[in-house]
Design a protein around this motif. Structure first.
Motif, PDB file in Angstrom:
ATOM      1  N   SER A 198       0.841  -1.191   0.000  1.00 50.33           N
ATOM      2  CA  SER A 198       0.000   0.000   0.000  1.00 50.33           C
ATOM      3  C   SER A 198       0.874   1.237   0.000  1.00 50.33           C
ATOM      4  N   CYS A 199       0.381   2.290  -0.645  1.00 49.65           N
ATOM      5  CA  CYS A 199       1.074   3.574  -0.646  1.00 49.65           C
ATOM      6  C   CYS A 199       0.034   4.653  -0.374  1.00 49.65           C
ATOM      7  N   ALA A 200       0.108   5.243   0.800  1.00 48.08           N
ATOM      8  CA  ALA A 200      -0.835   6.282   1.191  1.00 48.08           C
ATOM      9  C   ALA A 200      -0.217   7.651   0.949  1.00 48.08           C
ATOM     10  N   LYS A 206      -9.379   6.944  -0.274  1.00 44.87           N
ATOM     11  CA  LYS A 206      -8.332   6.765   0.738  1.00 44.87           C
ATOM     12  C   LYS A 206      -7.003   7.372   0.306  1.00 44.87           C
ATOM     13  N   THR A 211      -4.919   6.282  -1.774  1.00 47.59           N
ATOM     14  CA  THR A 211      -3.988   5.159  -1.638  1.00 47.59           C
ATOM     15  C   THR A 211      -3.900   4.378  -2.937  1.00 47.59           C
ATOM     16  N   TYR A 243      -2.334   0.657  -4.472  1.00 44.63           N
ATOM     17  CA  TYR A 243      -1.961  -0.684  -4.034  1.00 44.63           C
ATOM     18  C   TYR A 243      -1.176  -1.399  -5.131  1.00 44.63           C
TER      19      TYR A 243
END
Length: 127
Positions: free
Chosen positions: A21-23, A80, A82, A84
């Motif tokens: 994941s990359c937020a 979000k 985000t 993925y």
């Protein structure tokens, strides 16, 4: 400024799966592109996958390196903020530090095209 935080790395056996994941936080990221790159010690950082970002559409352009095509899937969740990276059928050669990157322009494939980078997350695939 955009801050990127990766998570989800770890140790997995050959054939296993992981989801990275990359937020994104900071400046509102309503359009542009986000990507995943990977790097091993002494080697250049290499492109893995990228996806277009838009808050006005639900579809996204995406592109993959030949080495992961058919095994990895990049996706996004606008709500979000985000992105993925779903990694399936992992191989020992997938072992690397995986980095998330972002830019406020159209999708691109080169390291030098991206303006913002996360700190990286280690993925290790044992044989």
């Amino acid at each position: 400024q955009v801050h990127l935080a990766e998570s989800g790395g770890g140790l997995v056996q050959t054939g296993g799966s992981l989801r990275l994941s990359c937020a994104a936080s900071g400046r509102t990221f309503s359009s542009g592109a986000m990507a995943w790159f990977r790097q091993n010690p002494g080697k250049e950082r290499e492109f893995v996958a990228a996806i277009g970002i838009s808050d006005t559409t639900t579809w996204s352009d995406s592109v993959y390196s030949d080495s992961v095509k058919g095994r990895f899937t990049i996706s996004r969740d606008n709500a979000k903020n985000t992105v993925y990276l779903e990694m399936n059928n992992l191989k020992p050669e997938d072992t690397a530090v995986y980095y998330c990157a972002a830019r406020f322009r159209r999708l691109a494939l080169r390291v030098e095209d991206y303006d913002y980078w996360g700190q990286g997350t280690q993925v290790t695939v044992s044989s």
